[in-house]
Design a protein around this motif. Structure first.
Motif, PDB file in Angstrom:
ATOM      1  N   ILE A  58       1.089  -1.178  -0.002  1.00 57.49           N
ATOM      2  CA  ILE A  58      -0.107  -0.114   0.009  1.00 57.49           C
ATOM      3  C   ILE A  58       0.928   1.098   0.097  1.00 57.49           C
ATOM      4  O   ILE A  58       0.568   1.990  -0.784  1.00 57.49           O
ATOM      5  CB  ILE A  58      -0.787  -0.092   1.154  1.00 57.49           C
ATOM      6  N   PHE A  59       1.945   1.225   0.810  1.00 59.24           N
ATOM      7  CA  PHE A  59       2.854   2.429   0.879  1.00 59.24           C
ATOM      8  C   PHE A  59       3.340   2.677  -0.386  1.00 59.24           C
ATOM      9  O   PHE A  59       3.628   3.803  -0.900  1.00 59.24           O
ATOM     10  CB  PHE A  59       3.876   2.170   1.906  1.00 59.24           C
ATOM     11  N   GLY A  60       3.973   1.354  -1.098  1.00 52.66           N
ATOM     12  CA  GLY A  60       4.754   1.601  -2.374  1.00 52.66           C
ATOM     13  C   GLY A  60       3.810   2.047  -3.298  1.00 52.66           C
ATOM     14  O   GLY A  60       4.231   3.109  -4.275  1.00 52.66           O
ATOM     15  N   ILE A  61       2.697   1.665  -3.371  1.00 52.39           N
ATOM     16  CA  ILE A  61       1.599   2.218  -4.626  1.00 52.39           C
ATOM     17  C   ILE A  61       1.224   3.609  -4.483  1.00 52.39           C
ATOM     18  O   ILE A  61       1.403   4.397  -5.652  1.00 52.39           O
ATOM     19  CB  ILE A  61       0.583   1.303  -4.569  1.00 52.39           C
ATOM     20  N   LEU A  62       0.932   3.989  -3.117  1.00 59.12           N
ATOM     21  CA  LEU A  62       0.695   5.250  -2.721  1.00 59.12           C
ATOM     22  C   LEU A  62       1.998   6.204  -3.317  1.00 59.12           C
ATOM     23  O   LEU A  62       1.642   7.278  -3.583  1.00 59.12           O
ATOM     24  CB  LEU A  62       0.208   5.615  -1.514  1.00 59.12           C
ATOM     25  N   PHE A  63       3.055   5.704  -2.698  1.00 62.31           N
ATOM     26  CA  PHE A  63       4.405   6.396  -2.877  1.00 62.31           C
ATOM     27  C   PHE A  63       4.651   6.973  -4.538  1.00 62.31           C
ATOM     28  O   PHE A  63       4.944   7.914  -5.102  1.00 62.31           O
ATOM     29  CB  PHE A  63       5.476   5.768  -2.454  1.00 62.31           C
ATOM     30  N   ARG A  64       4.164   5.619  -5.375  1.00 61.24           N
ATOM     31  CA  ARG A  64       4.448   5.819  -6.907  1.00 61.24           C
ATOM     32  C   ARG A  64       3.704   6.599  -7.539  1.00 61.24           C
ATOM     33  O   ARG A  64       3.856   7.680  -8.212  1.00 61.24           O
ATOM     34  CB  ARG A  64       4.383   4.389  -7.605  1.00 61.24           C
ATOM     35  N   PHE A  65       2.302   6.606  -6.854  1.00 56.89           N
ATOM     36  CA  PHE A  65       1.303   7.517  -7.276  1.00 56.89           C
ATOM     37  C   PHE A  65       1.731   8.974  -6.960  1.00 56.89           C
ATOM     38  O   PHE A  65       1.413   9.886  -7.698  1.00 56.89           O
ATOM     39  CB  PHE A  65      -0.124   7.111  -6.816  1.00 56.89           C
ATOM     40  N   THR A  66       2.250   9.297  -5.991  1.00 54.04           N
ATOM     41  CA  THR A  66       2.635  10.532  -5.513  1.00 54.04           C
ATOM     42  C   THR A  66       3.542  11.188  -6.278  1.00 54.04           C
ATOM     43  O   THR A  66       3.545  12.370  -6.547  1.00 54.04           O
ATOM     44  CB  THR A  66       3.196  10.413  -3.711  1.00 54.04           C
ATOM     45  N   ILE A  67       4.480  10.484  -6.633  1.00 54.66           N
ATOM     46  CA  ILE A  67       5.485  11.020  -7.610  1.00 54.66           C
ATOM     47  C   ILE A  67       4.890  11.444  -8.924  1.00 54.66           C
ATOM     48  O   ILE A  67       5.301  12.374  -9.471  1.00 54.66           O
ATOM     49  CB  ILE A  67       6.653   9.861  -7.783  1.00 54.66           C
ATOM     50  N   SER A  68       3.973  10.554  -9.387  1.00 55.48           N
ATOM     51  CA  SER A  68       3.454  10.893 -10.906  1.00 55.48           C
ATOM     52  C   SER A  68       2.476  12.202 -10.428  1.00 55.48           C
ATOM     53  O   SER A  68       2.607  13.151 -11.262  1.00 55.48           O
ATOM     54  CB  SER A  68       2.590   9.767 -11.234  1.00 55.48           C
ATOM     55  N   LEU A  69       1.767  12.449  -9.553  1.00 61.05           N
ATOM     56  CA  LEU A  69       1.038  13.598  -9.092  1.00 61.05           C
ATOM     57  C   LEU A  69       1.730  14.600  -9.022  1.00 61.05           C
ATOM     58  O   LEU A  69       1.391  15.869  -9.329  1.00 61.05           O
ATOM     59  CB  LEU A  69       0.125  13.120  -7.542  1.00 61.05           C
ATOM     60  N   SER A  70       2.816  14.627  -8.314  1.00 64.34           N
ATOM     61  CA  SER A  70       3.701  15.682  -8.119  1.00 64.34           C
ATOM     62  C   SER A  70       4.295  16.179  -9.311  1.00 64.34           C
ATOM     63  O   SER A  70       4.638  17.440  -9.570  1.00 64.34           O
ATOM     64  CB  SER A  70       5.040  15.248  -7.306  1.00 64.34           C
ATOM     65  N   THR A  71       4.520  15.167 -10.499  1.00 59.18           N
ATOM     66  CA  THR A  71       5.125  15.436 -11.824  1.00 59.18           C
ATOM     67  C   THR A  71       3.904  16.285 -12.461  1.00 59.18           C
ATOM     68  O   THR A  71       4.333  17.216 -13.110  1.00 59.18           O
ATOM     69  CB  THR A  71       5.476  14.169 -12.543  1.00 59.18           C
ATOM     70  N   PHE A  72       2.806  15.959 -12.380  1.00 56.03           N
ATOM     71  CA  PHE A  72       1.624  16.578 -13.133  1.00 56.03           C
ATOM     72  C   PHE A  72       1.360  17.870 -12.570  1.00 56.03           C
ATOM     73  O   PHE A  72       1.117  18.843 -13.097  1.00 56.03           O
ATOM     74  CB  PHE A  72       0.363  15.764 -12.687  1.00 56.03           C
ATOM     75  N   ALA A  73       1.473  18.090 -11.007  1.00 51.18           N
ATOM     76  CA  ALA A  73       1.396  19.514 -10.483  1.00 51.18           C
ATOM     77  C   ALA A  73       2.533  20.407 -11.033  1.00 51.18           C
ATOM     78  O   ALA A  73       2.215  21.581 -11.224  1.00 51.18           O
ATOM     79  CB  ALA A  73       1.569  19.235  -9.038  1.00 51.18           C
ATOM     80  N   GLY A  74       3.721  19.757 -11.051  1.00 47.11           N
ATOM     81  CA  GLY A  74       4.997  20.589 -11.585  1.00 47.11           C
ATOM     82  C   GLY A  74       4.685  20.763 -12.973  1.00 47.11           C
ATOM     83  O   GLY A  74       5.054  22.176 -13.420  1.00 47.11           O
ATOM     84  N   GLU A  75       3.988  20.090 -13.904  1.00 49.80           N
ATOM     85  CA  GLU A  75       3.910  20.376 -15.287  1.00 49.80           C
ATOM     86  C   GLU A  75       2.910  21.406 -15.266  1.00 49.80           C
ATOM     87  O   GLU A  75       3.035  22.443 -16.270  1.00 49.80           O
ATOM     88  CB  GLU A  75       3.538  19.320 -15.953  1.00 49.80           C
ATOM     89  N   LEU A  76       1.776  21.621 -14.610  1.00 54.27           N
ATOM     90  CA  LEU A  76       0.842  22.556 -14.669  1.00 54.27           C
ATOM     91  C   LEU A  76       1.404  23.947 -14.022  1.00 54.27           C
ATOM     92  O   LEU A  76       1.074  24.830 -14.389  1.00 54.27           O
ATOM     93  CB  LEU A  76      -0.409  21.803 -13.790  1.00 54.27           C
ATOM     94  N   GLY A  77       2.014  23.682 -13.165  1.00 57.81           N
ATOM     95  CA  GLY A  77       2.705  24.736 -12.710  1.00 57.81           C
ATOM     96  C   GLY A  77       3.745  25.733 -13.457  1.00 57.81           C
ATOM     97  O   GLY A  77       3.614  26.838 -13.658  1.00 57.81           O
ATOM     98  N   ASN A  78       4.222  24.627 -14.607  1.00 58.56           N
ATOM     99  CA  ASN A  78       5.220  25.346 -15.253  1.00 58.56           C
ATOM    100  C   ASN A  78       4.421  26.364 -16.458  1.00 58.56           C
ATOM    101  O   ASN A  78       5.055  27.176 -16.908  1.00 58.56           O
ATOM    102  CB  ASN A  78       6.233  24.165 -16.076  1.00 58.56           C
ATOM    103  N   VAL A  79       3.344  25.790 -16.718  1.00 58.05           N
ATOM    104  CA  VAL A  79       2.482  26.744 -17.705  1.00 58.05           C
ATOM    105  C   VAL A  79       1.928  27.553 -17.163  1.00 58.05           C
ATOM    106  O   VAL A  79       1.181  28.620 -18.033  1.00 58.05           O
ATOM    107  CB  VAL A  79       1.388  25.734 -18.376  1.00 58.05           C
ATOM    108  N   LEU A  80       1.922  27.954 -15.599  1.00 60.67           N
ATOM    109  CA  LEU A  80       1.257  29.089 -15.047  1.00 60.67           C
ATOM    110  C   LEU A  80       2.294  30.435 -15.574  1.00 60.67           C
ATOM    111  O   LEU A  80       3.592  30.297 -15.205  1.00 60.67           O
ATOM    112  CB  LEU A  80       1.449  29.025 -13.722  1.00 60.67           C
ATOM    113  N   GLU A  81       1.821  31.442 -16.020  1.00 58.87           N
ATOM    114  CA  GLU A  81       2.481  32.420 -16.522  1.00 58.87           C
ATOM    115  C   GLU A  81       1.878  33.815 -15.794  1.00 58.87           C
ATOM    116  O   GLU A  81       0.736  33.937 -15.710  1.00 58.87           O
ATOM    117  CB  GLU A  81       2.597  32.644 -17.775  1.00 58.87           C
ATOM    118  N   ILE A  82       2.815  34.777 -15.202  1.00 53.33           N
ATOM    119  CA  ILE A  82       1.975  35.987 -14.976  1.00 53.33           C
ATOM    120  C   ILE A  82       2.468  36.686 -16.091  1.00 53.33           C
ATOM    121  O   ILE A  82       3.493  37.159 -16.487  1.00 53.33           O
ATOM    122  CB  ILE A  82       3.084  36.445 -13.723  1.00 53.33           C
ATOM    123  N   SER A  83       1.271  37.490 -16.405  1.00 55.71           N
ATOM    124  CA  SER A  83       1.315  38.488 -17.576  1.00 55.71           C
ATOM    125  C   SER A  83       1.495  39.920 -17.006  1.00 55.71           C
ATOM    126  O   SER A  83       0.665  40.310 -16.058  1.00 55.71           O
ATOM    127  CB  SER A  83      -0.099  38.459 -18.336  1.00 55.71           C
TER     128      SER A  83
END
Length: 303
Positions: A58-83
Motif C-alpha cells: 500500500i505504501f509503495g503504490i501510494l508513493f509511486r502515485f505521489t511521484i506521478s501526481l507531483s510531476t503532473f502538478a509541476g507540469e501544470l505549474g510550469n505553464v502558469l505565467e504572470i502576464s
C-alpha cells in the motif's frame, strides 16, 4: 565507580590483539542464532511477512502515485505565467532585467506590443490603419507554483508596471493538490511504521519468551548485550526485507498503468521513479523491521 570500571575496560580492550578468526566465528554464531530464531517462530513467519508485505505494498503504490501526481502538478505549474503589462512610456528592456533578478523567477519573455497587435489584428481581421492600443507584455514563469503569489507581489512594485494578471484559481488548486499529496504520504508513512513496528514487537516478544532461560544463562556467563540483541534485530530486519521484496512485485503493474496515463496526457514520466520506490521500500521495510526489534528488546529484555 561504574564509569571508571567502564573506562578501564575500554583501555584494556584497546591493547588486546584482535583474533579475526574468532571474530568471524562470533559473526557466524550470531547469524545462526538469527536463523534459529526464525525457525522457532514457525508458521508465524508467514503471517508476519504477509502482513508486512501488504502494508508496504500500500505504501509503495501510494508513493509511486505521489511521484506521478507531483510531476503532473509541476507540469501544470510550469505553464502558469504572470502576464505583466507595461506602461506606454516604460523601458521594457530595463524592466525585464529587473524582473529576472527577482527570486524564484524561472524565465521572462518579452512580447513587444507590435507583435501582440499584429497577431490580434490577423485573428480578428482588423484593418491595417488602426492604432495599436496594446502595451508591451512580459510573460513571467516561476520555479514552483507555491511561489507565484510572492513573485506577483514583488513585480507589482516594479516601476513601469501598469497592470498584471495570472490564473489565480488554477494556482490555488495546484497548491492544494500538492499539499494533499504531501500530507497523505506523511500520514501513510506514520501508519505503516506504527503497524510494522507493532507486528515485529509482538513477534520478538514471543521469541524472547521462548529463549528466556537461554538468555539468562548467557547473562550469567557474562555474554555481552550486543551478542544477545543482534540476532533479534537481524530477525526483524529479515522480516522487513523479505516483505519489501514481495511488496515490489505489484509495482510493475502500477508502473505500466502510470506510464500509459503519462502518455495519454503528453506529460513526461518522472525519471527513475520506479527505482526510487523500490529502493525506498527495501530501506524502509528493513529499517522498520529492525526498529521494531530494538523497541521490543528495550521493552521486554533488560539488556
Amino acid at each position: 565507580m561504574d564509569n571508571s570500571r567502564h573506562q578501564l575496560k575500554k583501555q584494556v580492550k584497546k591493547h588486546i590483539p584482535k583474533d579475526w578468526l574468532c571474530e568471524l566465528r562470533i559473526a557466524y554464531r550470531i547469524l545462526m542464532e538469527a536463523v534459529n530464531d526464525i525457525k522457532r517462530t514457525g508458521i508465524i513467519n508467514l503471517v508476519i511477512i504477509t502482513t508486512m508485505a501488504a502494508i508496504l505494498t500500500i505504501f509503495g503504490i501510494l508513493f509511486r502515485f505521489t511521484i506521478s501526481l507531483s510531476t503532473f502538478a509541476g507540469e501544470l505549474g510550469n505553464v502558469l505565467e504572470i502576464s505583466v503589462y507595461l506602461r506606454q512610456d516604460a523601458n521594457s528592456g530595463i524592466i525585464k532585467d529587473r524582473v529576472r533578478e527577482i527570486k524564484h523567477v524561472k524565465s521572462v519573455r518579452l512580447i513587444p506590443k507590435a507583435e501582440s497587435w499584429d497577431g490580434l489584428r490577423k485573428e480578428l481581421g482588423l484593418q491595417n490603419d488602426m492604432a495599436n492600443p496594446l502595451p508591451d507584455t512580459l510573460r513571467v514563469r516561476v520555479d514552483k507554483p507555491e511561489n507565484i503569489t510572492d513573485v506577483f507581489n514583488q513585480i507589482k512594485s516594479v516601476s513601469g508596471v501598469e497592470d498584471m494578471g495570472y490564473a489565480k484559481e488554477l494556482a490555488k488548486k495546484i497548491q492544494f493538490l500538492t499539499n494533499i499529496v504531501n500530507t497523505t504520504m506523511v500520514f501513510v508513512v506514520i501508519i505503516s511504521a506504527a503497524l510494522t513496528i507493532t507486528i515485529i514487537n509482538n513477534t520478538i516478544q514471543l521469541v524472547i519468551q521462548s529463549r528466556k532461560e537461554e538468555i539468562e544463562i548467557m547473562r550469567l556467563m557474562g555474554v555481552s548485550n550486543w551478542y544477545i540483541k543482534t540476532p533479534l534485530v537481524m530477525q526483524g530486519a529479515f522480516y522487513g526485507f523479505v516483505a519489501s521484496i514481495i511488496a515490489v512485485l505489484p509495482l510493475n503493474w502500477i508502473q505500466g498503468l502510470l506510464l500509459n496515463i503519462h502518455k495519454f496526457f503528453l506529460i513526461p514520466a518522472p525519471a527513475y521513479a520506479q527505482n526510487i520506490v523500490i529502493i525506498s521500500l527495501l530501506l524502509i521495510g528493513t529499517a522498520f523491521g529492525a526498529s521494531g526489534s530494538l523497541l521490543s528488546i528495550k521493552k521486554h529484555l533488560q539488556v
